[in-house]
Motif scaffolding. Structure first.
Motif, PDB file in Angstrom:
ATOM      1  N   VAL A  43      43.394  48.688  57.353  1.00  0.00           N
ATOM      2  CA  VAL A  43      42.376  47.888  56.674  1.00  0.00           C
ATOM      3  C   VAL A  43      41.526  48.762  55.762  1.00  0.00           C
ATOM      4  O   VAL A  43      41.260  48.415  54.604  1.00  0.00           O
ATOM      5  CB  VAL A  43      41.486  47.164  57.700  1.00  0.00           C
ATOM      6  CG1 VAL A  43      40.283  46.530  57.021  1.00  0.00           C
ATOM      7  CG2 VAL A  43      42.290  46.104  58.437  1.00  0.00           C
ATOM      8  N   LEU A  44      41.084  49.915  56.260  1.00  0.00           N
ATOM      9  CA  LEU A  44      40.280  50.817  55.449  1.00  0.00           C
ATOM     10  C   LEU A  44      41.059  51.317  54.231  1.00  0.00           C
ATOM     11  O   LEU A  44      40.545  51.366  53.116  1.00  0.00           O
ATOM     12  CB  LEU A  44      39.820  52.011  56.300  1.00  0.00           C
ATOM     13  CG  LEU A  44      38.754  51.721  57.350  1.00  0.00           C
ATOM     14  CD1 LEU A  44      38.579  52.936  58.260  1.00  0.00           C
ATOM     15  CD2 LEU A  44      37.443  51.355  56.692  1.00  0.00           C
ATOM     16  N   THR A  45      42.307  51.691  54.458  1.00  0.00           N
ATOM     17  CA  THR A  45      43.126  52.234  53.366  1.00  0.00           C
ATOM     18  C   THR A  45      43.374  51.186  52.289  1.00  0.00           C
ATOM     19  O   THR A  45      43.195  51.454  51.091  1.00  0.00           O
ATOM     20  CB  THR A  45      44.473  52.729  53.920  1.00  0.00           C
ATOM     21  OG1 THR A  45      44.232  53.740  54.906  1.00  0.00           O
ATOM     22  CG2 THR A  45      45.323  53.322  52.806  1.00  0.00           C
ATOM     23  N   ARG A 101      44.130  46.450  47.681  1.00  0.00           N
ATOM     24  CA  ARG A 101      45.449  45.842  47.865  1.00  0.00           C
ATOM     25  C   ARG A 101      45.281  44.604  48.745  1.00  0.00           C
ATOM     26  O   ARG A 101      45.389  44.655  49.963  1.00  0.00           O
ATOM     27  CB  ARG A 101      46.407  46.859  48.470  1.00  0.00           C
ATOM     28  CG  ARG A 101      46.657  48.040  47.532  1.00  0.00           C
ATOM     29  CD  ARG A 101      47.410  49.180  48.185  1.00  0.00           C
ATOM     30  NE  ARG A 101      48.740  48.796  48.644  1.00  0.00           N
ATOM     31  CZ  ARG A 101      49.616  49.665  49.154  1.00  0.00           C
ATOM     32  NH1 ARG A 101      49.280  50.953  49.236  1.00  0.00           N
ATOM     33  NH2 ARG A 101      50.790  49.266  49.572  1.00  0.00           N
ATOM     34  N   THR A 102      45.033  43.472  48.097  1.00  0.00           N
ATOM     35  CA  THR A 102      44.675  42.248  48.804  1.00  0.00           C
ATOM     36  C   THR A 102      45.818  41.729  49.670  1.00  0.00           C
ATOM     37  O   THR A 102      45.589  41.267  50.802  1.00  0.00           O
ATOM     38  CB  THR A 102      44.276  41.160  47.790  1.00  0.00           C
ATOM     39  OG1 THR A 102      43.259  41.685  46.938  1.00  0.00           O
ATOM     40  CG2 THR A 102      43.754  39.932  48.504  1.00  0.00           C
ATOM     41  N   ALA A 119      47.954  40.806  55.223  1.00  0.00           N
ATOM     42  CA  ALA A 119      48.999  41.111  56.203  1.00  0.00           C
ATOM     43  C   ALA A 119      48.409  41.734  57.466  1.00  0.00           C
ATOM     44  O   ALA A 119      48.792  41.370  58.584  1.00  0.00           O
ATOM     45  CB  ALA A 119      50.036  42.039  55.590  1.00  0.00           C
ATOM     46  N   THR A 120      47.458  42.657  57.294  1.00  0.00           N
ATOM     47  CA  THR A 120      46.841  43.277  58.472  1.00  0.00           C
ATOM     48  C   THR A 120      46.009  42.260  59.258  1.00  0.00           C
ATOM     49  O   THR A 120      45.961  42.308  60.489  1.00  0.00           O
ATOM     50  CB  THR A 120      45.945  44.457  58.055  1.00  0.00           C
ATOM     51  OG1 THR A 120      44.994  44.020  57.071  1.00  0.00           O
ATOM     52  CG2 THR A 120      46.775  45.580  57.472  1.00  0.00           C
ATOM     53  N   THR A 121      45.361  41.342  58.549  1.00  0.00           N
ATOM     54  CA  THR A 121      44.607  40.293  59.235  1.00  0.00           C
ATOM     55  C   THR A 121      45.530  39.404  60.054  1.00  0.00           C
ATOM     56  O   THR A 121      45.234  39.059  61.214  1.00  0.00           O
ATOM     57  CB  THR A 121      43.837  39.439  58.219  1.00  0.00           C
ATOM     58  OG1 THR A 121      42.958  40.282  57.454  1.00  0.00           O
ATOM     59  CG2 THR A 121      43.025  38.367  58.907  1.00  0.00           C
TER      60      THR A 121
END
Length: 201
Positions: free
Chosen positions: A154-156, A162-163, A168-170
């Motif tokens: 998320v931080l990266t 990069r929305t 995707a991480t969410t």
């Protein structure tokens, strides 16, 4: 996978220690009055406020992340288990009095079977919270590059705007929570069928 490992470790610790604390609280009002304020304190203090302190004490890495996950998922198990162990119908307890049941018989044949639904309810709640705690812990340790779980991604991705990857991480965070919740539910249903007695029978 890194976040899942931290979540499962934190959840497992909260399940073990939460049940032990609840058991101690159910045996003595003095113990309950002594321990319950600390349990409430852990629940009411924002985890974001105490996570940096934990990381300073334990250092960046897996132990700190697991501790944060453990703390945030502990309270529901304590309260649910303590409720199940103490709020028993009087007629059940009178029946055990008639047969002069020992302390161990009351514990393993009355209190624990009756408390199983409450324990499972608390475990289901804590399962989702353990993921939240793991991600919060990772968020602070990821700054130093010690952890590469979901929070690090998320931080990266947010720094690089990069929305799509952020979405995707969410989604992966939600899926991870659902998987752990589903696993706990399946195991809980199995335990209910095997060891929980029906008061209506």
């Amino acid at each position: 996978l890194v976040t899942a490992r931290s979540s499962l470790y934190g959840f497992g610790l909260s399940l073990v220690f939460g049940c032990l604390i609840a058991f101690a609280m159910s045996q003595s009002k003095m113990v309950e009055r002594g321990l319950y304020p600390y349990a409430i304190f852990l629940q009411t203090v924002p985890i974001i406020a105490i996570a940096p302190i934990i990381i300073i004490w334990l250092g960046p890495g897996l132990p700190s992340i697991v501790t944060v996950s453990f703390i945030i998922s502990l309270f529901p198990i304590i309260t649910s288990t303590a409720t199940g162990l103490t709020r028993l119908p009087p007629e059940w307890q009178e029946l055990f009095d008639v047969y002069q049941a020992s302390w161990w018989q009351r514990l393993f044949k009355l209190r624990l079977p009756a408390a199983i639904p409450n324990i499972i309810t608390g475990a289901r709640t804590s399962a989702g919270l353990s993921v939240v705690g793991a991600i919060v812990g990772e968020y602070f340790t990821s700054v130093s590059g010690e952890s590469y779980g979901i929070a690090y991604l998320v931080l990266t991705y947010s720094e690089r705007l990069r929305t799509a990857e952020l979405f995707a991480t969410t989604i992966m965070s939600a899926i991870l929570g659902l998987v752990i919740f589903g696993g706990v539910s399946v195991i809980g249903d199995f335990i209910m069928r095997r060891w929980h007695f029906n008061p209506a029978s």
